[in-house]
Write a protein that holds these residues in place. Sequence first.
Motif, PDB file in Angstrom:
ATOM      1  N   LEU A  12       0.780  -1.232   0.000  1.00 17.81           N
ATOM      2  CA  LEU A  12       0.000   0.000   0.000  1.00 17.81           C
ATOM      3  C   LEU A  12       0.817   1.290   0.000  1.00 17.81           C
ATOM      4  O   LEU A  12       0.255   2.357  -0.204  1.00 17.81           O
ATOM      5  CB  LEU A  12      -0.948   0.010   1.208  1.00 17.81           C
ATOM      6  N   ARG A  13       2.088   1.220   0.258  1.00 17.26           N
ATOM      7  CA  ARG A  13       2.872   2.448   0.367  1.00 17.26           C
ATOM      8  C   ARG A  13       3.020   3.144  -0.978  1.00 17.26           C
ATOM      9  O   ARG A  13       2.930   4.357  -1.062  1.00 17.26           O
ATOM     10  CB  ARG A  13       4.241   2.160   0.959  1.00 17.26           C
ATOM     11  N   ARG A  14       3.222   2.399  -2.037  1.00 20.84           N
ATOM     12  CA  ARG A  14       3.387   3.000  -3.368  1.00 20.84           C
ATOM     13  C   ARG A  14       2.156   2.716  -4.211  1.00 20.84           C
ATOM     14  O   ARG A  14       1.642   1.609  -4.241  1.00 20.84           O
ATOM     15  CB  ARG A  14       4.613   2.413  -4.047  1.00 20.84           C
ATOM     16  N   SER A  15       1.689   3.728  -4.893  1.00 24.66           N
ATOM     17  CA  SER A  15       0.474   3.603  -5.702  1.00 24.66           C
ATOM     18  C   SER A  15       0.642   2.593  -6.831  1.00 24.66           C
ATOM     19  O   SER A  15      -0.290   1.857  -7.163  1.00 24.66           O
ATOM     20  CB  SER A  15       0.087   4.963  -6.302  1.00 24.66           C
ATOM     21  N   SER A  16       1.807   2.546  -7.430  1.00 25.44           N
ATOM     22  CA  SER A  16       2.025   1.628  -8.546  1.00 25.44           C
ATOM     23  C   SER A  16       1.952   0.170  -8.081  1.00 25.44           C
ATOM     24  O   SER A  16       1.369  -0.674  -8.765  1.00 25.44           O
ATOM     25  CB  SER A  16       3.376   1.905  -9.208  1.00 25.44           C
ATOM     26  N   VAL A  17       2.520  -0.136  -6.937  1.00 27.20           N
ATOM     27  CA  VAL A  17       2.473  -1.501  -6.411  1.00 27.20           C
ATOM     28  C   VAL A  17       1.054  -1.853  -5.993  1.00 27.20           C
ATOM     29  O   VAL A  17       0.583  -2.975  -6.215  1.00 27.20           O
ATOM     30  CB  VAL A  17       3.457  -1.660  -5.226  1.00 27.20           C
ATOM     31  N   SER A  21      -1.081  -4.828  -7.577  1.00 25.17           N
ATOM     32  CA  SER A  21      -1.641  -5.857  -6.693  1.00 25.17           C
ATOM     33  C   SER A  21      -3.134  -6.031  -6.946  1.00 25.17           C
ATOM     34  O   SER A  21      -3.639  -7.158  -6.995  1.00 25.17           O
ATOM     35  CB  SER A  21      -1.409  -5.491  -5.234  1.00 25.17           C
ATOM     36  N   VAL A  22      -3.850  -4.927  -7.104  1.00 22.56           N
ATOM     37  CA  VAL A  22      -5.283  -5.001  -7.384  1.00 22.56           C
ATOM     38  C   VAL A  22      -5.522  -5.673  -8.728  1.00 22.56           C
ATOM     39  O   VAL A  22      -6.387  -6.549  -8.855  1.00 22.56           O
ATOM     40  CB  VAL A  22      -5.916  -3.593  -7.352  1.00 22.56           C
ATOM     41  N   GLY A  25      -4.801  -9.395  -8.440  1.00 24.49           N
ATOM     42  CA  GLY A  25      -5.852 -10.024  -7.648  1.00 24.49           C
ATOM     43  C   GLY A  25      -7.125 -10.209  -8.437  1.00 24.49           C
ATOM     44  O   GLY A  25      -7.788 -11.248  -8.347  1.00 24.49           O
ATOM     45  N   VAL A  26      -7.483  -9.200  -9.230  1.00 25.95           N
ATOM     46  CA  VAL A  26      -8.699  -9.287 -10.047  1.00 25.95           C
ATOM     47  C   VAL A  26      -8.561 -10.370 -11.105  1.00 25.95           C
ATOM     48  O   VAL A  26      -9.494 -11.152 -11.339  1.00 25.95           O
ATOM     49  CB  VAL A  26      -9.010  -7.914 -10.687  1.00 25.95           C
ATOM     50  N   VAL A  27      -7.414 -10.440 -11.750  1.00 26.75           N
ATOM     51  CA  VAL A  27      -7.196 -11.453 -12.787  1.00 26.75           C
ATOM     52  C   VAL A  27      -7.265 -12.858 -12.186  1.00 26.75           C
ATOM     53  O   VAL A  27      -7.925 -13.755 -12.738  1.00 26.75           O
ATOM     54  CB  VAL A  27      -5.857 -11.219 -13.513  1.00 26.75           C
ATOM     55  N   LEU A  28      -6.613 -13.063 -11.051  1.00 26.38           N
ATOM     56  CA  LEU A  28      -6.630 -14.385 -10.421  1.00 26.38           C
ATOM     57  C   LEU A  28      -8.033 -14.753  -9.931  1.00 26.38           C
ATOM     58  O   LEU A  28      -8.466 -15.901 -10.089  1.00 26.38           O
ATOM     59  CB  LEU A  28      -5.634 -14.427  -9.266  1.00 26.38           C
TER      60      LEU A  28
END
Length: 62
Positions: A12-17, A21-22, A25-28
């Motif tokens: 959550l610290r960096r917007s790109s990460v 991650s989102v 997660g959506v693809v999986l």
Amino acid sequence: MALVGRVYRIFLRRSSVFALSVFCGVVLFERAFDQGADALFEHLNEGKLWKHIKHKYEDDKQ
């Protein structure tokens, strides 16, 4: 709290990460949900689908 801090530092610290991650997660989740729905559909329609009954209608002389 240590787990929450670790999750924050990693994802959550960096917007790109966070965005990556989102997206992952959506693809999986979509793949798992699609395969689960297909398996449920085939289970509920066992013996009614073409791949289950095609041996009765196909010609062996081909």
